[in-house]
Design a protein around this motif. Sequence first.
Motif, PDB file in Angstrom:
ATOM      1  N   ALA A  43       0.964  -1.122  -0.013  1.00 44.96           N
ATOM      2  CA  ALA A  43      -0.110  -0.051   0.095  1.00 44.96           C
ATOM      3  C   ALA A  43       0.858   1.362  -0.068  1.00 44.96           C
ATOM      4  O   ALA A  43       0.453   2.255  -0.758  1.00 44.96           O
ATOM      5  CB  ALA A  43      -1.026  -0.038   1.323  1.00 44.96           C
ATOM      6  N   GLU A  44       1.710   1.372   0.786  1.00 48.56           N
ATOM      7  CA  GLU A  44       2.941   2.443   0.934  1.00 48.56           C
ATOM      8  C   GLU A  44       3.622   2.366  -0.462  1.00 48.56           C
ATOM      9  O   GLU A  44       3.528   3.783  -1.117  1.00 48.56           O
ATOM     10  CB  GLU A  44       4.134   2.245   1.972  1.00 48.56           C
ATOM     11  CG  GLU A  44       3.385   2.263   3.348  1.00 48.56           C
ATOM     12  CD  GLU A  44       2.933   3.595   3.801  1.00 48.56           C
ATOM     13  OE1 GLU A  44       3.254   4.606   3.109  1.00 48.56           O
ATOM     14  OE2 GLU A  44       2.193   3.651   4.755  1.00 48.56           O
ATOM     15  N   TYR A  45       3.850   1.587  -0.839  1.00 45.82           N
ATOM     16  CA  TYR A  45       4.562   1.731  -2.255  1.00 45.82           C
ATOM     17  C   TYR A  45       3.798   2.267  -3.473  1.00 45.82           C
ATOM     18  O   TYR A  45       4.136   2.951  -4.286  1.00 45.82           O
ATOM     19  CB  TYR A  45       5.046   0.032  -2.710  1.00 45.82           C
ATOM     20  CG  TYR A  45       5.858   0.234  -4.067  1.00 45.82           C
ATOM     21  CD1 TYR A  45       7.153   1.154  -4.267  1.00 45.82           C
ATOM     22  CD2 TYR A  45       5.491  -0.524  -5.239  1.00 45.82           C
ATOM     23  CE1 TYR A  45       7.873   1.049  -5.427  1.00 45.82           C
ATOM     24  CE2 TYR A  45       6.245  -0.562  -6.458  1.00 45.82           C
ATOM     25  CZ  TYR A  45       7.311   0.112  -6.500  1.00 45.82           C
ATOM     26  OH  TYR A  45       8.129   0.271  -7.618  1.00 45.82           O
ATOM     27  N   THR A  46       2.150   2.034  -3.279  1.00 47.31           N
ATOM     28  CA  THR A  46       1.459   2.386  -4.422  1.00 47.31           C
ATOM     29  C   THR A  46       0.633   3.613  -4.212  1.00 47.31           C
ATOM     30  O   THR A  46       0.731   4.587  -5.069  1.00 47.31           O
ATOM     31  CB  THR A  46       0.173   1.226  -4.371  1.00 47.31           C
ATOM     32  OG1 THR A  46       0.931  -0.082  -4.666  1.00 47.31           O
ATOM     33  CG2 THR A  46      -0.789   1.439  -5.644  1.00 47.31           C
ATOM     34  N   TRP A  47       0.476   3.843  -2.673  1.00 43.51           N
ATOM     35  CA  TRP A  47      -0.518   5.137  -2.469  1.00 43.51           C
ATOM     36  C   TRP A  47       0.066   5.904  -1.429  1.00 43.51           C
ATOM     37  O   TRP A  47      -0.326   6.985  -1.026  1.00 43.51           O
ATOM     38  CB  TRP A  47      -1.696   4.693  -1.833  1.00 43.51           C
ATOM     39  CG  TRP A  47      -2.564   3.920  -2.915  1.00 43.51           C
ATOM     40  CD1 TRP A  47      -3.362   4.286  -4.092  1.00 43.51           C
ATOM     41  CD2 TRP A  47      -3.009   2.580  -2.875  1.00 43.51           C
ATOM     42  NE1 TRP A  47      -4.186   3.450  -4.791  1.00 43.51           N
ATOM     43  CE2 TRP A  47      -3.810   2.007  -3.958  1.00 43.51           C
ATOM     44  CE3 TRP A  47      -2.654   1.503  -2.052  1.00 43.51           C
ATOM     45  CZ2 TRP A  47      -4.348   1.104  -4.193  1.00 43.51           C
ATOM     46  CZ3 TRP A  47      -3.322   0.226  -2.148  1.00 43.51           C
ATOM     47  CH2 TRP A  47      -3.917  -0.032  -3.518  1.00 43.51           C
ATOM     48  N   GLY A  48       1.324   5.384  -0.753  1.00 37.80           N
ATOM     49  CA  GLY A  48       1.631   6.201   0.476  1.00 37.80           C
ATOM     50  C   GLY A  48       2.737   7.331   0.231  1.00 37.80           C
ATOM     51  O   GLY A  48       2.888   7.844  -0.969  1.00 37.80           O
ATOM     52  N   ALA A  50       5.538   6.649  -2.087  1.00 35.72           N
ATOM     53  CA  ALA A  50       4.996   5.876  -3.168  1.00 35.72           C
ATOM     54  C   ALA A  50       6.138   6.038  -4.500  1.00 35.72           C
ATOM     55  O   ALA A  50       6.737   7.096  -4.794  1.00 35.72           O
ATOM     56  CB  ALA A  50       3.601   6.568  -3.685  1.00 35.72           C
ATOM     57  N   GLY A  51       6.107   4.614  -5.116  1.00 34.35           N
ATOM     58  CA  GLY A  51       7.118   4.585  -6.203  1.00 34.35           C
ATOM     59  C   GLY A  51       8.844   4.539  -5.764  1.00 34.35           C
ATOM     60  O   GLY A  51       9.496   4.415  -6.790  1.00 34.35           O
ATOM     61  N   THR A  52       8.935   4.689  -4.414  1.00 36.24           N
ATOM     62  CA  THR A  52      10.363   4.558  -4.002  1.00 36.24           C
ATOM     63  C   THR A  52      10.529   3.065  -4.185  1.00 36.24           C
ATOM     64  O   THR A  52      10.066   2.304  -3.335  1.00 36.24           O
ATOM     65  CB  THR A  52      10.503   4.964  -2.423  1.00 36.24           C
ATOM     66  OG1 THR A  52      10.164   6.612  -2.466  1.00 36.24           O
ATOM     67  CG2 THR A  52      12.065   4.912  -2.305  1.00 36.24           C
ATOM     68  N   TYR A 112       8.940  -0.837   5.200  1.00 33.02           N
ATOM     69  CA  TYR A 112       7.864  -0.568   6.226  1.00 33.02           C
ATOM     70  C   TYR A 112       7.849  -1.163   7.562  1.00 33.02           C
ATOM     71  O   TYR A 112       7.924  -2.452   7.458  1.00 33.02           O
ATOM     72  CB  TYR A 112       6.538  -0.857   5.245  1.00 33.02           C
ATOM     73  CG  TYR A 112       5.125  -0.585   6.138  1.00 33.02           C
ATOM     74  CD1 TYR A 112       4.566   0.738   6.183  1.00 33.02           C
ATOM     75  CD2 TYR A 112       4.490  -1.368   7.072  1.00 33.02           C
ATOM     76  CE1 TYR A 112       3.630   1.166   6.879  1.00 33.02           C
ATOM     77  CE2 TYR A 112       3.501  -1.185   7.656  1.00 33.02           C
ATOM     78  CZ  TYR A 112       3.006  -0.027   7.631  1.00 33.02           C
ATOM     79  OH  TYR A 112       1.880   0.540   8.443  1.00 33.02           O
ATOM     80  N   SER A 172       4.110   7.144   7.803  1.00 31.55           N
ATOM     81  CA  SER A 172       2.958   6.851   7.009  1.00 31.55           C
ATOM     82  C   SER A 172       1.908   8.012   7.127  1.00 31.55           C
ATOM     83  O   SER A 172       1.470   8.356   8.153  1.00 31.55           O
ATOM     84  CB  SER A 172       2.594   5.278   7.188  1.00 31.55           C
ATOM     85  OG  SER A 172       1.118   5.270   6.396  1.00 31.55           O
TER      86      SER A 172
END
Length: 425
Positions: free
Chosen positions: A212-217, A220-222, A227, A387
């Motif tokens: 979720a963090e990678y997608t929306w957090g 995101a995109g890092t 996490y 987050s």
Amino acid sequence: MVNKERAGAGSAEEPTDQLALRRTNLTRTLRHIRTNGPRSRAAIAAATGLHKATVSSLVDELLARRLVREIGAEYSGGAGRPGRGIALSPEVGAVGIEINVDYLAVHGSDLTGRTVIEKRISFDAMHRDVERCLDDLTEAARRSLAELVRRGVTPVGLTVAVPGLVDVARGVVVLAPNLGWRDVPVAARLAHGLAPGLWIGVDNDANLAALAEYTWGVAAGTDDLVYLTGEVGVGGGVIVNGRLLRGADGFSGEVGHLPVEPGGDPCGCGRVGCWETKVGLAELVRRATPDAAYGLEDGPIPDPQERIAEISRRLAADDRAVADAVAEVGRWLGHGGAILVNLFNPRVIVLGGYFAELADHLIPSAQANLARLAVASTAARCHFVASHLGFTAAARGGAGVVVERMIEDPTAVSLTAPPRLAGVR
Ligand SMILES: [Zn+2]
């Protein structure tokens, strides 16, 4: 997504590679729309290199499966002849439920990523046996699925997030020390209590939150990201080069049980000196507000939000003992963070759970200790950040996993609507 019904994809005589190719192109079309927003058929054809007639046929099938809809506005998408825009459908969605020691968190969203349900339910796994927990989990799932339906979204699946080791392929919780669970067949148990045909998955909470963090957090995109979930237990989800690191058996990320203090305090896992005995919520509460420590209450245990709110109040009132306790937990956070930096060289360590709520007080001492202990000087380039996804990060990741499966194989979504929730009250 158990139903393998196919339609519009050709007859049973059609060669398998043709079906596979069509499924790939359906996925490609959905991904293109998700990435670029509503697009006309002509624009999709121009961008993907697929023949226009092929795109029309693919879109017809996606419309029939209710995964996309036509929007009124003509939209050229910057290429090709203008036509009616094709957008992702808000009529199909998914639910994620996180079960933890002292709460359930629910997130429901549709295919467009719109949040439809976001709630937290007080829960007490410490005073309930496994069967009772599963009954309550099933009931919460049933209510959440029904609520999604009431809001006009047909759920195709559900993912349960659990703080422990999960055999994802079988949907079995192998070990969840803080829940006291061992070899619990969560997916099968929920399937028994929910409508047939619903896809049910089980996964580790921190892994789902990391997705979720990678997608929306906030980060995101890092592509290299760790996490950390700060609850009674501490879990980790590790994204390396844009992919979730699962390990040989899918059990990676058990960072809460990194041994950091030989001969230290006993941990829920049966060992001593684990990282979570230094930074878990129970340890913070014990240090900061010993009068409210875990295990002292006879009745229902307080929601962790209440415990954090009390600590925040004392911090705001300049309570020196509480500030010292939080700073000490922060130092231990940096200690374990240094181990993670030495292992994975992440660019960002995203703090979830209670870590996020007390981030302003934890990060200074954590960052200082990380810089002191990590071996590479570039460790200074790795930062702790709080987050922004709040208490439903893992549940949101769970719903996201279902949507991803749906996009990966759109032919698994039933054409008959909406049959799979007949059993939901
Ligand atoms: Zn442990």
